[in-house]
Scaffold this active site. Structure first.
Site, mmCIF file in Angstrom:
data_model
loop_
_atom_site.group_PDB
_atom_site.id
_atom_site.type_symbol
_atom_site.label_atom_id
_atom_site.label_comp_id
_atom_site.label_asym_id
_atom_site.label_seq_id
_atom_site.Cartn_x
_atom_site.Cartn_y
_atom_site.Cartn_z
ATOM 1 N N PHE A 89 -14.486 6.100 -4.396
ATOM 2 C CA PHE A 89 -13.113 5.961 -4.892
ATOM 3 C C PHE A 89 -12.950 4.599 -5.538
ATOM 4 O O PHE A 89 -13.230 3.575 -4.928
ATOM 5 C CB PHE A 89 -12.094 6.115 -3.760
ATOM 6 C CG PHE A 89 -10.675 6.058 -4.257
ATOM 7 C CD1 PHE A 89 -10.083 7.169 -4.840
ATOM 8 C CD2 PHE A 89 -9.937 4.887 -4.170
ATOM 9 C CE1 PHE A 89 -8.779 7.116 -5.327
ATOM 10 C CE2 PHE A 89 -8.624 4.831 -4.652
ATOM 11 C CZ PHE A 89 -8.049 5.947 -5.228
ATOM 12 N N ASP A 103 -17.362 -2.753 -5.441
ATOM 13 C CA ASP A 103 -15.936 -2.505 -5.228
ATOM 14 C C ASP A 103 -15.636 -2.780 -3.757
ATOM 15 O O ASP A 103 -15.868 -1.957 -2.891
ATOM 16 C CB ASP A 103 -15.586 -1.068 -5.611
ATOM 17 C CG ASP A 103 -14.098 -0.771 -5.403
ATOM 18 O OD1 ASP A 103 -13.426 -1.536 -4.695
ATOM 19 O OD2 ASP A 103 -13.625 0.251 -5.938
ATOM 20 N N LYS A 148 -6.379 -4.840 -1.862
ATOM 21 C CA LYS A 148 -5.800 -4.498 -0.555
ATOM 22 C C LYS A 148 -5.500 -5.678 0.381
ATOM 23 O O LYS A 148 -4.424 -6.236 0.338
ATOM 24 C CB LYS A 148 -6.682 -3.459 0.134
ATOM 25 C CG LYS A 148 -6.629 -2.103 -0.589
ATOM 26 C CD LYS A 148 -7.071 -0.960 0.280
ATOM 27 C CE LYS A 148 -6.715 0.389 -0.331
ATOM 28 N NZ LYS A 148 -7.653 0.918 -1.316
HETATM 29 C C1 LIG Z 1 -7.674 1.448 -2.613
HETATM 30 C C2 LIG Z 1 -8.904 1.348 -3.412
HETATM 31 C C3 LIG Z 1 -8.872 1.254 -4.811
HETATM 32 C C4 LIG Z 1 -7.581 1.326 -5.591
HETATM 33 O O1 LIG Z 1 -6.728 0.269 -5.290
HETATM 34 P P1 LIG Z 1 -5.158 0.362 -5.637
HETATM 35 O O2 LIG Z 1 -4.621 -0.973 -5.200
HETATM 36 O O3 LIG Z 1 -4.611 1.528 -4.904
HETATM 37 O O4 LIG Z 1 -5.041 0.511 -7.099
HETATM 38 C C5 LIG Z 1 -10.065 1.115 -5.488
HETATM 39 N N1 LIG Z 1 -11.233 1.073 -4.824
HETATM 40 C C6 LIG Z 1 -11.307 1.149 -3.491
HETATM 41 C C7 LIG Z 1 -12.641 1.064 -2.815
HETATM 42 C C8 LIG Z 1 -10.156 1.312 -2.737
HETATM 43 O O5 LIG Z 1 -10.226 1.430 -1.403
#
Ligand SMILES: *Cc1c(COP(=O)(O)O)cnc(C)c1O
Length: 397
Positions: free
Chosen positions: A138, A223, A252
């Site tokens: 994700f 990421d 986050k």
């Molecule tokens: C939550 C998340 C995102 C997206 O972040 P948002 O602040 O919701 O745009 C991207 N990559 C990872 C691994 C995430 O957990």
């Protein structure tokens, strides 16, 4: 008798697009790791706004930093610079311990969009045309980040995408090696897959990814939007692997609840963007930067990395020690865990936990995610462990 929650839920449903459905709890306020709903019910918050409220709710250091900054200077745009953004960038570079350059955004998705644009530019400069990402990974919901996201259910109906992304099974170093040729511009990977259900790869996978990218000349983009800022008991999850990516994305937990994202490039990757290549009006705004500095200072001052390690172990060991036919085991690290079920009853477990006064997240049909504030106490964790067998029992009927 109609409750405030019911009334607010009805109005939510009327006023909002249905993309979230109607969330089950209407939260009114929070303190530490506890929140209260609009009807006064108390919950132990074991999900922390999806691994975001690192200092819990209402932490005095966060309140003080944000209040002070919003009163002094709330916004400049990128036409002007300000001290909090410089302090934050320097602070992040210091924690990463290497020469690096920072771009500040407002969210995780935006941090990944920056990383993707940077990787596209790198690819064009070196005649590399495609990207590799992991199945079930994700990376966000905007079109660029979504094109990297390996979950068919949220991706396919919005495709095809103008970017060539090839997906490999997560954790399979051989598959990754085969997929990354001299035409590959960049590989996007989470050090542990969060939305897939807190799924760590086999030992050595991230180091193998580093090796594969280096020998093929592709950028490794880590990421760490969910995994960084103390979540695993390290500042950054990649540090536990002894691996430095070329590009790192954060969001986050960094702002402790204030919106902020960061895209950080190491070495050459830090100088790919030239003047005019990218930007954001709100990105790196003084208030979010002040919040992030307060988060980093507090993690350090309160020794939260060690705390996460200890309390996370207590939580994981406690779950592992529970014997129940619905519970298969536990995975993850630090305060970032999934209780794995023997059948697809995570939704029922989430609902039973809520009924018992605990907020958890059915991240997958068979996985319940726990990502509490980093300040959650031993006693709070114990209260959940004491209640969990009965929660499983209530969910298993
Ligand atoms: C939550 C998340 C995102 C997206 O972040 P948002 O602040 O919701 O745009 C991207 N990559 C990872 C691994 C995430 O957990």
């Amino acid at each position: 008798m109609s409750t405030r929650t019911e009334a607010l839920s009805e109005r939510f449903e009327t006023a909002f697009m249905p993309n979230y459905g109607v969330p089950p709890v209407a939260i009114a306020r929070g303190e530490g790791s506890v929140v209260w709903d609009v009807d006064g019910r108390r919950y132990l918050d074991l999900i922390g706004g999806i691994a975001v409220t690192s200092l819990g709710h209402g932490h005095p250091a966060l309140v003080e930093a944000v209040s002070r900054q919003v009163a002094v200077l709330a916004h400049t745009s990128n036409l002007f610079l300000h001290e909090p953004e410089v302090l934050l960038a320097e602070r992040l570079i210091g924690l990463l311990g290497g020469p690096a350059k920072v771009f500040l955004a407002n969210s995780g998705t935006e941090a990944n969009e920056a990383a993707l644009k940077l990787a596209i530019k790198y690819g064009r400069a070196h005649g590399r045309s495609y990207f590799v990402a992991a199945e079930m990974g994700f990376h966000g919901r905007t079109l660029g980040a979504l094109s990297l996201t390996g979950k068919a259910s949220i991706r396919d109906q919005f495709g095809p995408f103008p970017i060539d992304v090839r997906f490999v099974p997560y954790g399979d170093a051989d598959a990754l090696k085969n997929a990354v040729t001299g035409d590959c511009a960049a590989v996007f990977l989470e050090p542990t897959q969060g939305e897939a259900g807190v799924v760590p790869p086999p030992d050595g996978y991230f180091a193998a990814a580093r090796e594969i990218c280096s020998s093929a000349g592709a950028l490794l983009v880590a990421d760490e939007i969910q995994s960084a800022i103390g979540r695993t008991g390290h500042w950054f999850a990649h540090q536990a692997e002894g691996v430095l990516p070329d590009v790192l994305t954060l969001a986050k937990g960094l702002g402790g609840g204030m919106p902020i994202g960061a895209c950080i490039g190491f070495g050459e990757a830090g100088t790919i963007f030239e003047k005019g290549d990218h930007g954001s009006t709100f990105g790196g705004n003084p208030v979010s930067c002040a919040a992030a500095l307060a988060v980093l200072d507090t993690i350090e001052r309160e020794g939260l990395l060690e705390h996460v390690e200890a309390v996370g172990r207590r939580l994981a060991d406690g779950i592992a020690a529970i014997s129940h036919p619905l519970l298969k085991g536990v995975r993850g690290r630090g305060l970032w865990l999934a209780a794995v079920l023997t059948s697809a009853r995570a939704g029922q477990v989430q609902a039973a936990a809520q009924e018992a006064g605990f907020l958890v997240n059915a991240v997958q049909p068979d996985a319940v995610r726990l990502a509490p504030p980093l300040v959650v106490t031993e006693a709070e964790v114990s209260s959940f462990l004491d209640a969990f067998p009965a929660i499983l029992e209530a969910a298993d009927v």
